[in-house]
Scaffold this motif. Structure first.
Motif, PDB file in Angstrom:
ATOM      1  N   VAL A 192      31.653  37.415  47.090  1.00  0.00           N
ATOM      2  CA  VAL A 192      32.919  37.873  47.890  1.00  0.00           C
ATOM      3  C   VAL A 192      32.277  38.336  49.292  1.00  0.00           C
ATOM      4  O   VAL A 192      32.882  38.149  50.286  1.00  0.00           O
ATOM      5  CB  VAL A 192      33.532  39.054  46.933  1.00  0.00           C
ATOM      6  N   ALA A 193      31.407  39.004  49.283  1.00  0.00           N
ATOM      7  CA  ALA A 193      30.617  39.666  50.468  1.00  0.00           C
ATOM      8  C   ALA A 193      30.148  38.260  51.411  1.00  0.00           C
ATOM      9  O   ALA A 193      30.704  38.450  52.632  1.00  0.00           O
ATOM     10  CB  ALA A 193      29.389  40.292  50.119  1.00  0.00           C
ATOM     11  N   VAL A 194      29.646  37.405  50.844  1.00  0.00           N
ATOM     12  CA  VAL A 194      29.239  36.353  51.436  1.00  0.00           C
ATOM     13  C   VAL A 194      30.330  35.576  52.260  1.00  0.00           C
ATOM     14  O   VAL A 194      30.543  35.292  53.521  1.00  0.00           O
ATOM     15  CB  VAL A 194      28.557  35.205  50.568  1.00  0.00           C
ATOM     16  N   LYS A 195      31.577  35.411  51.531  1.00  0.00           N
ATOM     17  CA  LYS A 195      32.631  34.564  51.866  1.00  0.00           C
ATOM     18  C   LYS A 195      33.476  35.429  53.123  1.00  0.00           C
ATOM     19  O   LYS A 195      34.301  34.878  53.983  1.00  0.00           O
ATOM     20  CB  LYS A 195      33.784  34.537  50.953  1.00  0.00           C
ATOM     21  N   THR A 196      33.380  36.951  53.016  1.00  0.00           N
ATOM     22  CA  THR A 196      34.090  37.770  53.983  1.00  0.00           C
ATOM     23  C   THR A 196      33.084  38.305  55.155  1.00  0.00           C
ATOM     24  O   THR A 196      33.487  39.176  55.922  1.00  0.00           O
ATOM     25  CB  THR A 196      34.869  38.808  53.200  1.00  0.00           C
ATOM     26  N   HIS A 197      32.069  37.805  55.277  1.00  0.00           N
ATOM     27  CA  HIS A 197      30.900  38.340  56.054  1.00  0.00           C
ATOM     28  C   HIS A 197      30.706  39.908  56.101  1.00  0.00           C
ATOM     29  O   HIS A 197      30.800  40.531  56.995  1.00  0.00           O
ATOM     30  CB  HIS A 197      31.491  37.932  57.413  1.00  0.00           C
ATOM     31  N   GLY A 198      30.856  40.318  54.767  1.00  0.00           N
ATOM     32  CA  GLY A 198      30.610  41.598  54.592  1.00  0.00           C
ATOM     33  C   GLY A 198      29.487  42.064  53.841  1.00  0.00           C
ATOM     34  O   GLY A 198      28.360  41.283  54.037  1.00  0.00           O
ATOM     35  N   THR A 199      29.124  43.154  53.492  1.00  0.00           N
ATOM     36  CA  THR A 199      28.026  43.663  52.764  1.00  0.00           C
ATOM     37  C   THR A 199      28.119  43.890  51.370  1.00  0.00           C
ATOM     38  O   THR A 199      29.379  44.235  50.978  1.00  0.00           O
ATOM     39  CB  THR A 199      27.259  45.044  53.539  1.00  0.00           C
ATOM     40  N   TYR A 200      27.115  44.006  50.440  1.00  0.00           N
ATOM     41  CA  TYR A 200      27.645  44.326  49.048  1.00  0.00           C
ATOM     42  C   TYR A 200      26.531  44.992  48.597  1.00  0.00           C
ATOM     43  O   TYR A 200      25.113  45.260  49.049  1.00  0.00           O
ATOM     44  CB  TYR A 200      27.513  43.078  48.366  1.00  0.00           C
ATOM     45  N   ARG A 201      26.845  45.974  47.572  1.00  0.00           N
ATOM     46  CA  ARG A 201      25.803  46.873  46.883  1.00  0.00           C
ATOM     47  C   ARG A 201      25.775  46.396  45.322  1.00  0.00           C
ATOM     48  O   ARG A 201      26.767  45.723  44.869  1.00  0.00           O
ATOM     49  CB  ARG A 201      26.421  48.297  46.686  1.00  0.00           C
ATOM     50  N   MET A 202      24.712  46.660  44.611  1.00  0.00           N
ATOM     51  CA  MET A 202      24.431  46.265  43.408  1.00  0.00           C
ATOM     52  C   MET A 202      24.461  47.419  42.372  1.00  0.00           C
ATOM     53  O   MET A 202      23.846  48.529  42.637  1.00  0.00           O
ATOM     54  CB  MET A 202      23.386  45.410  42.995  1.00  0.00           C
ATOM     55  N   VAL A 203      24.883  47.433  41.205  1.00  0.00           N
ATOM     56  CA  VAL A 203      24.524  48.406  40.100  1.00  0.00           C
ATOM     57  C   VAL A 203      23.718  47.788  38.910  1.00  0.00           C
ATOM     58  O   VAL A 203      24.610  47.160  38.251  1.00  0.00           O
ATOM     59  CB  VAL A 203      25.889  49.011  39.643  1.00  0.00           C
ATOM     60  N   HIS A 204      22.712  48.156  38.698  1.00  0.00           N
ATOM     61  CA  HIS A 204      21.758  47.394  38.071  1.00  0.00           C
ATOM     62  C   HIS A 204      21.694  48.418  36.596  1.00  0.00           C
ATOM     63  O   HIS A 204      20.767  48.747  36.236  1.00  0.00           O
ATOM     64  CB  HIS A 204      20.261  47.298  38.297  1.00  0.00           C
ATOM     65  N   ILE A 205      22.835  48.580  35.996  1.00  0.00           N
ATOM     66  CA  ILE A 205      23.317  49.335  34.809  1.00  0.00           C
ATOM     67  C   ILE A 205      23.924  48.476  33.921  1.00  0.00           C
ATOM     68  O   ILE A 205      25.340  48.073  34.168  1.00  0.00           O
ATOM     69  CB  ILE A 205      23.839  50.509  35.107  1.00  0.00           C
ATOM     70  N   PRO A 206      23.537  48.330  32.626  1.00  0.00           N
ATOM     71  CA  PRO A 206      24.141  47.526  31.729  1.00  0.00           C
ATOM     72  C   PRO A 206      25.453  48.426  31.163  1.00  0.00           C
ATOM     73  O   PRO A 206      25.188  49.625  31.082  1.00  0.00           O
ATOM     74  CB  PRO A 206      23.343  47.091  30.534  1.00  0.00           C
ATOM     75  N   ASP A 207      26.239  47.459  30.816  1.00  0.00           N
ATOM     76  CA  ASP A 207      27.734  48.081  30.056  1.00  0.00           C
ATOM     77  C   ASP A 207      27.379  48.632  28.831  1.00  0.00           C
ATOM     78  O   ASP A 207      26.801  48.146  27.891  1.00  0.00           O
ATOM     79  CB  ASP A 207      28.873  47.337  30.277  1.00  0.00           C
ATOM     80  N   GLY A 208      27.836  49.759  28.173  1.00  0.00           N
ATOM     81  CA  GLY A 208      27.923  50.060  26.908  1.00  0.00           C
ATOM     82  C   GLY A 208      26.848  50.853  26.384  1.00  0.00           C
ATOM     83  O   GLY A 208      26.313  51.242  25.210  1.00  0.00           O
ATOM     84  N   LEU A 209      25.886  51.563  27.416  1.00  0.00           N
ATOM     85  CA  LEU A 209      25.034  52.489  27.049  1.00  0.00           C
ATOM     86  C   LEU A 209      25.337  53.708  26.526  1.00  0.00           C
ATOM     87  O   LEU A 209      26.664  53.953  26.658  1.00  0.00           O
ATOM     88  CB  LEU A 209      24.195  52.824  28.489  1.00  0.00           C
ATOM     89  N   SER A 210      24.598  54.467  25.596  1.00  0.00           N
ATOM     90  CA  SER A 210      24.975  55.701  25.312  1.00  0.00           C
ATOM     91  C   SER A 210      25.076  56.543  26.328  1.00  0.00           C
ATOM     92  O   SER A 210      24.639  56.569  27.416  1.00  0.00           O
ATOM     93  CB  SER A 210      24.094  56.446  24.305  1.00  0.00           C
ATOM     94  N   GLN A 211      25.675  57.724  26.155  1.00  0.00           N
ATOM     95  CA  GLN A 211      26.115  58.643  27.524  1.00  0.00           C
ATOM     96  C   GLN A 211      24.760  59.105  27.950  1.00  0.00           C
ATOM     97  O   GLN A 211      24.427  59.405  28.949  1.00  0.00           O
ATOM     98  CB  GLN A 211      26.855  59.708  26.854  1.00  0.00           C
TER      99      GLN A 211
END
Length: 340
Positions: A192-211
């Motif tokens: 989406v960022a590439v198509k809109t000439h925007g910037t993007y951030r990433m969250v390298h955390i898997p879903d479903g971890l324990s608290q």
């Protein structure tokens, strides 16, 4: 075309209404797959080759399609008429009324229903993605923070998004899930960022971890904390909806956990929240990012999901959400209206 005139047509010429519907659907399939052969059109539309041949012959004589050595393609006039034909098609199928009823019952800002059923019609999935992409495009401004979830539906929205120079900031709404890279929220956010000439951030955390594991990862990764905080400030949130049983399996929940969800009568899931049919959030997974429970603090919310098989899930999640816009298809909408 006025609704009164359409109602007269429905009464005196129901056969004509059926013909209009079939020809519109054929034009839509041609638009999506051109150049396409008659046999492929028959498979896509569910009509017989004989009926397809008769319809496309009329459309050719009307100057809406042309026959080429590669197959059938739209003429410029056919392409120009598509938006008007879609509006006419929706009115013929009482979609306006369905949209109003769903909007009122679910207390949403707007509901958009596209023709078809995603369970059996690939073109309906594409139309749904295109409609959501247009809605997103209208909201984009420079520096606006957009949070988008993962999944095949969000990937289709990203694919259909027109290129622009809006320059927003795109962040994943949640952590990663599953093994398909192209359906990960990080990957979709980047597209989406590439198509809109925007910037993007990433969250390298898997879903479903324990608290405890989630807190440990966030404590150790300052960038992840910043990106999660950014997502929680998003002005625009896009998310898909899944069936509770499907999402439990995808997240690798244990037999005991899956049974517990059944006991709680969970039937829909979105943004880590499992919802019962009456709209109560009955279980929340530990994950970094946006939660359905806090969705009302975001100014613009767009939920995208379709297919008759997802009707219960969509109804459950949107009853819990009660804000924003829903983009769905006829199959899901008709089934939801039967339930309510």
């Amino acid at each position: 075309m006025k609704e009164k005139t359409l109602n007269v047509f429905r009464k005196i010429a129901p056969d004509v209404m059926g013909t209009i519907k079939e020809r519109y659907l054929l034009l839509r399939h041609i638009s999506d797959a051109e150049p396409v052969g008659r046999r492929s059109l028959a498979a896509l539309s569910g009509l017989s080759e004989r009926i397809v041949r008769a319809h496309v012959d009329v459309l050719r004589r009307s100057g809406l399609v042309r026959f080429t050595t590669m197959g059938i393609a739209l003429e410029p006039e056919g392409r120009r008429l598509m938006p008007d034909l879609l509006e006419c098609f929706l009115r013929l199928n009482n979609v306006d009324d369905m949209q109003r009823r769903l909007c009122q019952h679910l207390q949403l800002k707007e509901v958009y229903i596209v023709p078809g059923d995603c369970d059996t019609d690939k073109a309906a999935c594409e139309e749904m993605g295109r409609q959501a992409a247009l809605l997103l495009n209208d909201l984009l401004t420079r520096g606006a923070i957009v949070a988008i979830s993962g999944g095949s539906t969000m990937a289709e929205v990203a694919r259909c998004l027109p290129e622009s120079t809006a320059g927003p900031v795109i962040v994943p709404a949640r952590g990663g899930i599953g093994n398909h890279v192209e359906f990960q929220a990080n990957y979709i956010a980047a597209n989406v960022a590439v198509k809109t000439h925007g910037t993007y951030r990433m969250v390298h955390i898997p879903d479903g971890l324990s608290q405890s594991a989630l807190h440990l990862m966030l404590d150790a990764d300052e960038q992840a904390r910043e990106n999660v905080a950014l997502a929680q400030k998003a002005q625009i949130v896009l998310f898909g909806i899944g069936r509770a049983d499907t999402m439990a399996k995808r997240r690798g929940l244990t037999t005991v956990e899956t049974h517990a969800l059944k006991e709680l009568m969970a039937c829909g899931e979105s943004l880590g929240c499992y919802c019962s049919l009456d709209g109560h959030v009955v279980h929340v997974t530990s994950n970094a990012g946006i939660s359905l429970k806090d969705i009302k603090k975001h100014p613009h919310v767009i939920a995208v999901a379709g297919g008759t098989s997802k009707a219960e899930a969509i109804l459950a999640v949107m009853r819990a959400c009660r804000t924003g816009i829903l983009v769905t298809d006829e199959g899901a909408a008709e089934q939801i209206l039967k339930m309510i």
